[in-house]
Motif scaffolding. Structure first.
Motif, short mmCIF file in Angstrom:
data_model
loop_
_atom_site.label_atom_id
_atom_site.label_comp_id
_atom_site.label_asym_id
_atom_site.label_seq_id
_atom_site.Cartn_x
_atom_site.Cartn_y
_atom_site.Cartn_z
N MET A 1 0.84 -1.21 0.00
CA MET A 1 0.00 0.00 0.00
C MET A 1 0.87 1.26 0.00
O MET A 1 1.66 1.49 0.93
N LYS A 2 0.71 2.04 -1.03
CA LYS A 2 1.53 3.26 -1.11
C LYS A 2 0.93 4.38 -0.27
O LYS A 2 -0.26 4.37 0.04
N LYS A 3 1.80 5.34 0.04
CA LYS A 3 1.39 6.50 0.84
C LYS A 3 0.10 7.14 0.30
O LYS A 3 -0.82 7.45 1.06
N GLU A 4 0.05 7.35 -1.04
CA GLU A 4 -1.14 8.03 -1.60
C GLU A 4 -2.40 7.19 -1.40
O GLU A 4 -3.47 7.73 -1.15
N GLN A 5 -2.22 5.88 -1.51
CA GLN A 5 -3.38 4.99 -1.31
C GLN A 5 -3.87 5.08 0.13
O GLN A 5 -5.08 5.07 0.38
N VAL A 6 -2.92 5.15 1.07
CA VAL A 6 -3.27 5.27 2.48
C VAL A 6 -4.07 6.54 2.71
O VAL A 6 -5.16 6.53 3.31
N LEU A 7 -3.53 7.64 2.22
CA LEU A 7 -4.22 8.92 2.41
C LEU A 7 -5.60 8.90 1.79
O LEU A 7 -6.56 9.40 2.36
N LEU A 8 -5.68 8.30 0.62
CA LEU A 8 -6.97 8.22 -0.07
C LEU A 8 -7.97 7.40 0.74
O LEU A 8 -9.14 7.77 0.87
N ALA A 9 -7.47 6.29 1.30
CA ALA A 9 -8.35 5.42 2.10
C ALA A 9 -8.86 6.15 3.34
O ALA A 9 -10.05 6.09 3.68
N ILE A 10 -7.96 6.88 4.01
CA ILE A 10 -8.37 7.65 5.20
C ILE A 10 -9.39 8.71 4.80
O ILE A 10 -10.42 8.89 5.46
N LYS A 11 -9.13 9.36 3.67
CA LYS A 11 -10.04 10.42 3.22
C LYS A 11 -11.43 9.85 2.91
O LYS A 11 -12.45 10.44 3.26
N LYS A 12 -11.42 8.66 2.28
CA LYS A 12 -12.69 8.04 1.93
C LYS A 12 -13.51 7.69 3.17
O LYS A 12 -14.73 7.91 3.22
N GLU A 13 -12.82 7.13 4.16
CA GLU A 13 -13.51 6.79 5.41
C GLU A 13 -14.09 8.06 6.07
O GLU A 13 -15.20 8.05 6.56
N SER A 14 -13.28 9.12 6.10
CA SER A 14 -13.73 10.36 6.72
C SER A 14 -14.97 10.90 6.04
O SER A 14 -15.89 11.41 6.70
N GLU A 15 -15.00 10.79 4.72
CA GLU A 15 -16.16 11.27 3.98
C GLU A 15 -17.41 10.46 4.32
O GLU A 15 -18.50 11.01 4.48
N HIS A 16 -17.20 9.16 4.44
CA HIS A 16 -18.31 8.29 4.80
C HIS A 16 -18.88 8.67 6.18
O HIS A 16 -20.09 8.74 6.38
N ILE A 17 -17.97 8.94 7.11
CA ILE A 17 -18.37 9.35 8.46
C ILE A 17 -19.12 10.68 8.41
O ILE A 17 -20.19 10.85 9.01
N GLU A 18 -18.54 11.61 7.67
CA GLU A 18 -19.15 12.95 7.52
C GLU A 18 -20.57 12.82 6.95
O GLU A 18 -21.50 13.49 7.41
#
Lengths: 331, 331
Positions: A1-18
């Motif tokens: 898992m690359k850094k960008e993928q990690v950030l993207l995954a965190i961002k996606k989860e945050s959006e779902h929560i939001e």
């Protein structure tokens, strides 16, 4: 898992929560007073990092939990967190949070107290419903523990010879309890066994500790454009945080009494931030505090080592990355 | 059962509740900050009537519940009630309660906010543990409903043409919800069937309504030595309560505009209490409000008629007597 993928995954989860938070509010709206709804919307959607809900979701998944309902449980942690911020900003008489007027400044103290109470009950009800007795107990104990910590802090204010141990006790109450409760309850909800639940609680405790140390470092060293707060606020308010505690302990006699005199002179403090920073720096207060935060992150990640199942490698990796993000964050 | 026996039975139950509260605090004490413990003790033991816990116990017993644990559940209602009083006194900027300085005056706003939050979480945790999901849901909904009611009240303040219906809505939130929740959760805990639970909820709603109308009457007509409050406070604060609402509606054009002008003149209000009382009296505001309270008590007692089992005649009688006590109380 690359850094960008990690950030993207965190961002996606945050959006779902939001989105789930927005759906909750939309469901509440027709049943509550319009002014209350306005206060909640303002107080809840102000660019928060949603770390606590993220932890609930990840810890649940890491223990094998699935289904979408975990996002509702997760949001309850953001509601309780917001409730404590509404009340803390009254207690600290704060003007701004994340660059915007605090709820009490914008809508008045009464509205801030009441909206906090509303979110408090709403959060408890959700946690009780979704995580059962065991989860509710952890959640309520985190809440009473946080309040108890605030009382300790009320008593500690103006104790300029606070020890490092007192500081860790205080930040455990202030930040650690709710973050570790998020991890513990997430793990319980996901069906984790005792060993997994206690490993994730340990992860949460140490992550919370690192988070607060970095928060206290940012208070001195952060870019106020990014943090949305003035520099040196804690010192100006006479709050003893780790960098200053370390410097105070390591300083020679003269510098120590100089620091004490700077702290005692309440009116002058706001013009002495630069001076205090250079004294902290002289005794490596910032560097040593950052090392402590790093150690806490290492312990947190170490606790994750019991999770071997490769089907959950993604969740484990995201929790590790979150810990490093906490260490390097600028806001 | 004679009057003296009834009073003795109520007194005995209240003492039992008071003792359980003291035991709870003694158990908490070693685990919390000393200052927090001091605030809790001051705020909880100030001569409260303990009506809510009494209702929990009686409704549980009336539905066949037994055992001593119901007293712990009952106390949770007093804790939540106290939490709302701590916060309300900040919002209303009140100096005294039952003749003593309010928690916020005595210990400061910060301590009052935090101690309220502590009791809030402590109460929720107890209710979740003892009454399960269903009970917690009712309890939390009562809490969020109370907050919602306070927001309506914030908006209503300075609405001098409030209708009787608005008033009933407001007092339902302010007093009715928690009192009816006490009855409902007590009944659920005692193993009552749906019909019994809903009868006792109805009893509680009407009792709460009567309680608040009498409270609002005492504000104008009470003996301040007994109530511990000044006379005419509500009018001085510009709060519209039932006697004034009725008078306003029944007054002729001239008296009506005179009342409105008295209300609008914030600074002068405290010297106009006698004048306003005689105007309310002229239009039978007090008498008609008392009649409404009496009707609510009748409805409350009527709801108890489904309970025929003679083994619980004592509990039924005590609930009836409590309703009449609410009507005739002087403090």
């Amino acid at each position: 898992m690359k850094k960008e993928q990690v950030l993207l995954a965190i961002k996606k989860e945050s959006e779902h929560i939001e989105n789930r938070m927005k759906a909750d509010l939309a469901e509440l709206q027709p049943t509550i007073d319009g002014f209350l709804a306005e206060v909640l919307e303002y107080g809840l959607f102000n660019g928060g990092k949603r770390i606590r809900p993220f932890l609930v979701v990840m810890c649940s998944k890491l223990c094998g939990g699935n289904g979408d309902l975990v996002y509702s449980l997760a949001c309850a942690f953001e509601y309780l967190h917001a409730a404590t911020l509404f009340h803390d900003d009254i207690i600290d008489d704060s003007d701004t949070r994340r660059g915007c007027p605090t709820v009490c400044r914008r809508f008045g103290v009464s509205a801030a107290i009441l909206a906090g109470d509303f979110l408090h009950a709403y959060a408890m009800s959700t946690v009780g419903r979704l995580s059962g007795d065991g989860g509710l107990k952890v959640f309520c104990e985190a809440t009473t523990g946080m309040v108890d910590g605030e009382f300790v802090q009320l008593r500690n204010s103006r104790n300029y010879t606070l020890s490092e141990l007192d500081y860790y006790d205080a930040i455990k109450g202030k930040t650690g309890l709710l973050i570790s409760a998020a991890c513990e309850i997430g793990a319980m909800y996901g069906g984790g066994n005792d060993r997994q639940v206690s490993a994730l609680r340990c992860y949460g405790e140490n992550l919370g500790c690192a988070f607060q140390i970095v928060d206290d470092l940012l208070d001195y060293q952060g870019d106020s454009k990014k943090t949305g707060k003035g520099v040196g606020n804690d010192f100006i308010e006479g709050k003893m945080t780790l960098p200053l505690i370390i410097a105070m302990k390591r300083a020679g006699k003269d510098d120590r009494s100089h620091l004490l005199s700077l702290l005692s002179d309440k009116k002058e403090r706001k013009d002495r931030v630069v001076e205090v920073c250079s004294l902290i720096d002289k005794y490596n207060g910032f560097e040593l505090a950052r090392l402590k935060a790093g150690e806490a992150v290492d312990t947190a990640c170490g606790a994750l080592s019991i999770f071997h199942d490769s089907s959950f490698a993604r969740e484990k990796r995201l929790l590790e990355e979150l810990a490093f993000f906490v260490l390097t964050r600028e806001r």
